[in-house]
Design a protein around this motif. Structure first.
Motif, PDB file in Angstrom:
ATOM      1  N   GLY A  70      26.832  30.422  38.705  1.00  0.00           N
ATOM      2  CA  GLY A  70      26.042  31.241  37.785  1.00  0.00           C
ATOM      3  C   GLY A  70      25.257  30.395  36.799  1.00  0.00           C
ATOM      4  N   MET A  74      21.071  29.762  36.627  1.00  0.00           N
ATOM      5  CA  MET A  74      20.253  29.997  35.435  1.00  0.00           C
ATOM      6  C   MET A  74      19.510  28.737  35.011  1.00  0.00           C
ATOM      7  SD  MET A  74      22.401  32.703  33.066  1.00  0.00           S
ATOM      8  CE  MET A  74      23.935  31.785  33.016  1.00  0.00           C
ATOM      9  N   GLU A 344      18.767  36.107  33.481  1.00  0.00           N
ATOM     10  CA  GLU A 344      19.426  37.261  34.092  1.00  0.00           C
ATOM     11  C   GLU A 344      18.943  37.479  35.520  1.00  0.00           C
ATOM     12  OE1 GLU A 344      18.566  40.417  31.429  1.00  0.00           O
ATOM     13  OE2 GLU A 344      20.046  39.781  29.931  1.00  0.00           O
ATOM     14  N   LEU A 347      20.870  35.639  38.239  1.00  0.00           N
ATOM     15  CA  LEU A 347      22.260  35.973  38.557  1.00  0.00           C
ATOM     16  C   LEU A 347      22.400  36.875  39.774  1.00  0.00           C
ATOM     17  CD1 LEU A 347      23.798  36.493  35.006  1.00  0.00           C
ATOM     18  CD2 LEU A 347      24.030  34.527  36.533  1.00  0.00           C
ATOM     19  N   ALA A 351      24.896  35.994  42.780  1.00  0.00           N
ATOM     20  CA  ALA A 351      26.082  36.811  43.034  1.00  0.00           C
ATOM     21  C   ALA A 351      26.406  36.872  44.522  1.00  0.00           C
ATOM     22  CB  ALA A 351      25.878  38.219  42.476  1.00  0.00           C
TER      23      ALA A 351
END
Length: 492
Positions: A70, A74, A344, A347, A351
């Protein structure tokens, strides 16, 4: 249960996994969970223990993987959207000069690939590869692009925070700091091999696909030393698609189809090369300082405790993200809202990778708890196959069979977990076993790997030519990396 029966169950479960993913196109996450349940039932695991075992395996793996993947996604998204990759590539090219553009971009790509997943990082660099190839009046982007793609994929499989090496390290309980430092050390000699092997492969002239040739020819030749990159509206901020896979694809390890370069915007002024290098190298330096400090500081001391916290990979990557937010975002005119959208947006695709890696950890836990890992690896070791070679070969075979470097690395780690945990290996040896798995996981990329299609389509290669070049190159790089791992193992 008899070792032979357990071995047959292991082979059957892997075959079923490959069938579900390749033939029936079942998502890797679902396929891994289904096969985990089936394997547990086949080995006679008590019904009440099956789901807790899967949950334990998935949760244990995610505890290490989710943070790293994660944060890494980013960090890569901010570098991508800010134009940092462009700035870094052009700066290296300007320093080394027009005659060494290929080497300059190869060096730059090795830095860029550290925090960014292979497929995204390569697609970010495609316009730069095209521009420099046109400026050098090359008939295709093949000469410059092939070694860059090969080295970037090698970094993807041996250097954290990429998911395969992180997942296998979590399963084998390896020291992530050692894995990072040794993986980074491998990149330098493998980079030389990538450069010279690609030169040999490029001595032959390959027919460029018409659609690639049209795309390659349509843009103006950029000045390799102009230091500029794509410009975007300063007031609108990033588009929020940072770190995503290209439209219509899945991550390079997960299979895929057609590819499309991701759109991005950036503030008017291109970022400084020093800022980009600082953001990427500071986390690596923090991890390295902790690893080195643990060898010289007294156990239990306050200084070692501080270094342990600062050098933990999640904390180091968090530091890199905060530096990126300020140096590439806020300081250059982005609002925190714009930077937040980029982070954001990174992500969602991350995932997918996290869940597949976690499911691989669940499968690995079932293999370990059922006794399959002991039976299979013990039987192969009983044949006289050294553990390091076994790790490399198993990962390579699984990679060739189903195409995913991440799945092959995690499955191999699961098969070897019991043997490693009971073998009394040192932290350096366990790190080397993980790197051997990574080196195997890069080999034999072919038509079942979406990375194969990304590289072949952007470089304009027909399937037969891609097999002669890309598949050969990555196999050479994986074998070279494994040879270096064996050398370090002998000296350790």
């Amino acid at each position: 249960m008899d070792a032979l029966v357990l071995t047959l169950i292991a082979l059957g479960s892997i075959a079923l996994l490959l069938l579900l993913i390749i033939r029936f196109q079942v998502p890797a996450f679902v396929a891994l969970i289904l096969v985990s349940v089936g394997t547990a039932l086949a080995t006679g695991m008590p019904f009440a223990e099956i789901i807790p075992t899967i949950v334990e395996g998935l949760g244990g793996t995610l505890g290490s993987v989710a943070l790293l993947v994660g944060l890494g996604a980013m960090l890569g998204a901010i570098i991508e959207h800010s134009g940092g990759a462009d700035a870094l590539s052009r700066r290296f090219a300007r320093i080394l000069g027009p005659a060494r553009v290929g080497a300059a971009l190869l060096i730059a790509s090795s830095v860029i690939a550290t925090p960014i997943f292979f497929d995204v990082a390569f697609i970010i660099l495609v316009p730069i590869i095209y521009a420099f190839s046109r400026a050098a009046r090359l008939p295709s982007p093949m000469s410059i692009g092939l070694p860059i793609a090969g080295l970037m994929l090698f970094i993807h499989v041996v250097v954290p925070p990429h998911p395969g090496i992180v997942g296998s390290s979590a399963i084998l309980e390896a020291d992530m700091g050692l894995v990072t430092l040794l993986g980074c050390a491998l990149v330098v000699p493998v980079g030389f091999v990538a450069h010279h092997t690609a030169r040999l492969l490029n001595r032959r002239v390959y027919t460029v696909l018409p659609e690639t040739l049209a795309r390659y020819s349509e843009g103006p030749a950029a000045d390799p030393g102009d230091g500029t990159g794509p410009q975007g509206p300063d007031d609108s901020g990033p588009s929020g698609q940072g770190g995503t896979e290209p439209s219509g694809t899945r991550p390079a390890d997960q299979g895929g189809g057609s590819v499309k370069a991701p759109a991005r915007t950036e503030p008017q002024a291109p970022p400084g090369t020093g800022s980009v290098l600082t953001i990427i190298l500071v986390p690596i330096a923090m991890i390295g300082l902790q690893t080195v400090g643990s060898a010289f500081l007294a156990e239990g001391s306050a200084a070692l405790g501080l270094l342990t916290m600062l050098g933990a990979p999640p904390f180091a990557l968090l530091t890199g993200c905060l530096l990126a937010v300020y140096l590439l975002g806020v300081r250059r005119g982005w609002s925190m809202r714009s930077v937040g959208r980029v982070m954001e947006g990174a992500l969602a695709p991350a995932a997918i990778v996290v869940f597949v890696t976690g499911a691989g950890g669940a499968f690995a836990k079932v293999l370990s708890e059922s006794g399959i890992g002991d039976a299979l690896s013990g039987g192969l070791l009983g044949l006289g196959i050294p553990l390091l070679l076994l790790a490399f070969v198993l990962a390579a075979l699984l990679r060739a069979a189903q195409g995913s470097a991440t799945v092959s690395a995690i499955t191999t780690a699961g098969l070897l977990a019991s043997t490693v945990s009971e073998g009394g290996y040192s932290s350096v040896e366990i790190a080397l076993i993980n790197l051997a798995i990574g080196c195997g996981a890069i080999c034999l990329s072919h038509v079942n790997d979406s990375g194969f299609w990304i590289v072949s389509r952007y470089l304009g290669l027909q399937v037969a030519d891609a097999l002669r070049t890309w598949t050969v190159l990555v196999t050479v790089l994986g074998t070279t990396g494994f040879g270096l791992v064996c050398l370090v193992w002998a000296l350790a």
